[in-house]
Scaffold this active site. Structure first.
Site, PDB file in Angstrom:
ATOM      1  N   SER A  21       0.818  -1.214   0.000  1.00 35.70           N
ATOM      2  CA  SER A  21       0.000   0.000   0.000  1.00 35.70           C
ATOM      3  C   SER A  21       0.854   1.268   0.000  1.00 35.70           C
ATOM      4  CB  SER A  21      -0.893  -0.002   1.248  1.00 35.70           C
ATOM      5  OG  SER A  21      -1.685   1.155   1.276  1.00 35.70           O
ATOM      6  N   LYS A  45      -3.436   2.151  -2.299  1.00 31.92           N
ATOM      7  CA  LYS A  45      -3.172   3.218  -1.338  1.00 31.92           C
ATOM      8  C   LYS A  45      -4.311   3.203  -0.319  1.00 31.92           C
ATOM      9  CE  LYS A  45      -1.574   7.037   0.400  1.00 31.92           C
ATOM     10  NZ  LYS A  45      -0.364   6.946   1.235  1.00 31.92           N
ATOM     11  N   LEU A  73      -1.501   9.891   4.587  1.00 31.25           N
ATOM     12  CA  LEU A  73      -2.674   9.192   4.034  1.00 31.25           C
ATOM     13  C   LEU A  73      -3.426  10.002   2.985  1.00 31.25           C
ATOM     14  CD1 LEU A  73      -3.895   7.639   7.407  1.00 31.25           C
ATOM     15  CD2 LEU A  73      -2.546   6.520   5.623  1.00 31.25           C
ATOM     16  N   ASN A 127      -5.369  -0.599   7.659  1.00 33.22           N
ATOM     17  CA  ASN A 127      -4.216   0.136   8.168  1.00 33.22           C
ATOM     18  C   ASN A 127      -4.606   0.724   9.521  1.00 33.22           C
ATOM     19  OD1 ASN A 127      -2.131   1.864   8.694  1.00 33.22           O
ATOM     20  ND2 ASN A 127      -2.402   3.150   6.871  1.00 33.22           N
ATOM     21  N   CYS A 130      -3.234   4.615  12.131  1.00 35.27           N
ATOM     22  CA  CYS A 130      -3.837   5.922  11.850  1.00 35.27           C
ATOM     23  C   CYS A 130      -4.184   6.595  13.168  1.00 35.27           C
ATOM     24  CB  CYS A 130      -5.149   5.769  11.091  1.00 35.27           C
ATOM     25  SG  CYS A 130      -5.044   4.765   9.630  1.00 35.27           S
ATOM     26  N   ILE A 191       5.317  -5.607   8.471  1.00 36.42           N
ATOM     27  CA  ILE A 191       5.010  -4.462   9.318  1.00 36.42           C
ATOM     28  C   ILE A 191       4.706  -3.221   8.471  1.00 36.42           C
ATOM     29  CG2 ILE A 191       6.430  -5.123  11.294  1.00 36.42           C
ATOM     30  CD1 ILE A 191       8.692  -3.394  10.201  1.00 36.42           C
TER      31      ILE A 191
HETATM   32  C1  LIG Z   1       5.555   6.660   0.397  1.00 36.94           C
HETATM   33  C2  LIG Z   1       4.886   5.594   1.183  1.00 36.94           C
HETATM   34  C3  LIG Z   1       3.506   5.627   1.374  1.00 36.94           C
HETATM   35  C4  LIG Z   1       2.865   4.639   2.119  1.00 36.94           C
HETATM   36  N1  LIG Z   1       1.511   4.688   2.277  1.00 36.94           N
HETATM   37  C5  LIG Z   1       0.875   3.700   2.969  1.00 36.94           C
HETATM   38  C6  LIG Z   1      -0.542   3.704   3.079  1.00 36.94           C
HETATM   39  O1  LIG Z   1      -1.245   4.555   2.542  1.00 36.94           O
HETATM   40  N2  LIG Z   1      -1.117   2.716   3.815  1.00 36.94           N
HETATM   41  C7  LIG Z   1      -0.388   1.706   4.408  1.00 36.94           C
HETATM   42  O2  LIG Z   1      -0.980   0.813   5.038  1.00 36.94           O
HETATM   43  N3  LIG Z   1       0.965   1.676   4.288  1.00 36.94           N
HETATM   44  C8  LIG Z   1       1.593   2.642   3.586  1.00 36.94           C
HETATM   45  N4  LIG Z   1       2.962   2.606   3.450  1.00 36.94           N
HETATM   46  C9  LIG Z   1       3.734   1.518   4.109  1.00 36.94           C
HETATM   47  C10 LIG Z   1       4.101   0.395   3.140  1.00 36.94           C
HETATM   48  O3  LIG Z   1       2.957  -0.224   2.613  1.00 36.94           O
HETATM   49  C11 LIG Z   1       5.005  -0.655   3.823  1.00 36.94           C
HETATM   50  O4  LIG Z   1       4.302  -1.237   4.921  1.00 36.94           O
HETATM   51  C12 LIG Z   1       6.304  -0.061   4.355  1.00 36.94           C
HETATM   52  O5  LIG Z   1       6.795   0.916   3.479  1.00 36.94           O
HETATM   53  C13 LIG Z   1       7.387  -1.101   4.603  1.00 36.94           C
HETATM   54  O6  LIG Z   1       7.701  -1.805   3.422  1.00 36.94           O
HETATM   55  P1  LIG Z   1       8.945  -1.389   2.461  1.00 36.94           P
HETATM   56  O7  LIG Z   1      10.149  -1.255   3.346  1.00 36.94           O
HETATM   57  O8  LIG Z   1       9.023  -2.490   1.456  1.00 36.94           O
HETATM   58  O9  LIG Z   1       8.580  -0.085   1.844  1.00 36.94           O
HETATM   59  C14 LIG Z   1       3.632   3.589   2.697  1.00 36.94           C
HETATM   60  C15 LIG Z   1       5.018   3.541   2.497  1.00 36.94           C
HETATM   61  C16 LIG Z   1       5.640   4.515   1.749  1.00 36.94           C
HETATM   62  C17 LIG Z   1       7.128   4.434   1.541  1.00 36.94           C
END
Ligand SMILES: Cc1cc2nc3c(=O)[nH]c(=O)nc-3n(C[C@H](O)[C@H](O)[C@H](O)COP(=O)(O)O)c2cc1C
Length: 314
Positions: A21, A45, A73, A127, A130, A191
């Protein structure tokens, strides 16, 4: 032929690698860059009832081996998602997981109710990282009772797979995994980002407008692996491992410590095709090692020791 598919509740994912996401938009933005039909699934997202503009810039900072974000968000809102994004997502040959964010339990329920009535959404990911407006902005996901309550309420509203995405910013994440399992969740995602901050030494100002934000990328992979392993000691529902996965080897580590599937996030910013390559890489690894089902890797860690920190509530 290696079996790559995975049954999440009653939904069959064609492989165990999804895009995380917030790192793949709503799927349509990257359709030219990625063969979407080769993904295990797309997690959207986070969607809220109303459109959200998110936090003021700067809201992304690069760090050593990772990135900090405080997007806040930002999203188009669930109605706009249904009208403008879902028609395309219905045509793609991969699972669509709608991620939901909210500032009250009622709002979580409202978003899920709207999506539940729509064709094309295969599963929900919640998620819980929040701010809870009624509790002065503390994250829902930092309170186990609240996390359990959200799970319980949403479970009543859907028979589709319900995945709760846990925050690592708590003392014992497995306590939360157990609570959501007890309240009927089908899976946990482990996580979300790790709280972090960065400072500009010239101005002595925080680099993010919100001061602190969420750290992601390779910097958090060892943390995420330990959290997945911790959860795997106490729950039977599938764990979807997330955090710093950049390569096939990274994803394999998550499967071996107990994740049934993985999500790839920050890597999409470097290579939007990373998840497809990783899914293929996992199959190749299995072939090379005489493993006929990727599922056989799940929880296959060879270790003489159980988790070294055995908590009193286990
Ligand atoms: C720019 C960005 C936006 C994110 N937006 C969301 C989101 O809207 N909802 C959510 O549950 N996680 C969000 N995440 C978290 C990611 O889904 C993921 O859990 C986290 O980045 C760890 O994984 P990664 O190290 O592979 O990025 C976001 C991460 C990033 C980097």
């Amino acid at each position: 032929m290696v079996k790559s598919s995975f049954l999440l509740g009653e939904v069959e994912l064609k492989n165990r690698v999804l895009v995380a996401s917030g790192t793949f938009g709503y799927g349509d933005e990257l359709k030219e860059a990625v063969d979407i039909g080769r993904l295990g699934g797309i997690v959207t997202k986070s969607l809220s009832v109303k459109r959200r503009e998110g936090n003021a810039p700067p809201r992304i900072v690069e760090t050593a081996c990772g990135m900090l974000n405080s997007i806040g968000l930002a999203n188009i809102g669930v109605e706009e998602f249904v009208a403008a994004k879902l028609p395309y997502l219905r045509t793609v040959n991969t699972a669509i997981v709608a991620n939901i964010a909210a500032s009250s339990i009622e709002e979580y329920c409202e978003v899920l109710r709207i999506l539940e009535g729509e064709e094309g959404v295969d599963a929900f990911e919640i998620n819980v990282s929040c701010p809870n407006v009624r509790e002065g902005g503390l994250s829902f996901g930092a309170n186990a009772t609240m996390t359990g309550k959200i799970t319980e309420e949403l479970r009543r509203l859907t028979k589709k797979p319900l995945i709760i995405k846990l925050t690592p910013n708590v003392t014992h994440i497995s306590e939360f995994a157990r609570v959501v399992e007890d309240n009927g969740a089908d899976a946990v995602s482990v996580i979300n980002t790790v709280v972090g901050m960065a400072v500009d030494v010239e101005t002595r100002r925080p680099k993010l407008s919100t001061v602190s934000g969420g750290l992601s990328g390779p910097a958090i992979k060892p943390i995420a692996l330990a959290k997945v392993y911790e959860c795997a000691q106490v729950v039977d529902i599938p764990i979807i491992g997330i955090g710093g996965i950049m390569s096939t080897a990274d994803a394999l580590e998550f499967l071996i410590v107990g994740a049934s599937a993985v999500q790839v996030g920050t890597a999409n910013y470097i290579d939007p095709g990373a998840s497809v390559k990783i899914a293929e890489g996992i199959t190749n690894y299995c072939e090379a090692n005489g493993i006929d089902d990727v599922g056989k890797l799940v929880g296959s860690l060879e270790s003489d020791k159980q988790l070294s920190v055995i908590h009193s509530w286990l």
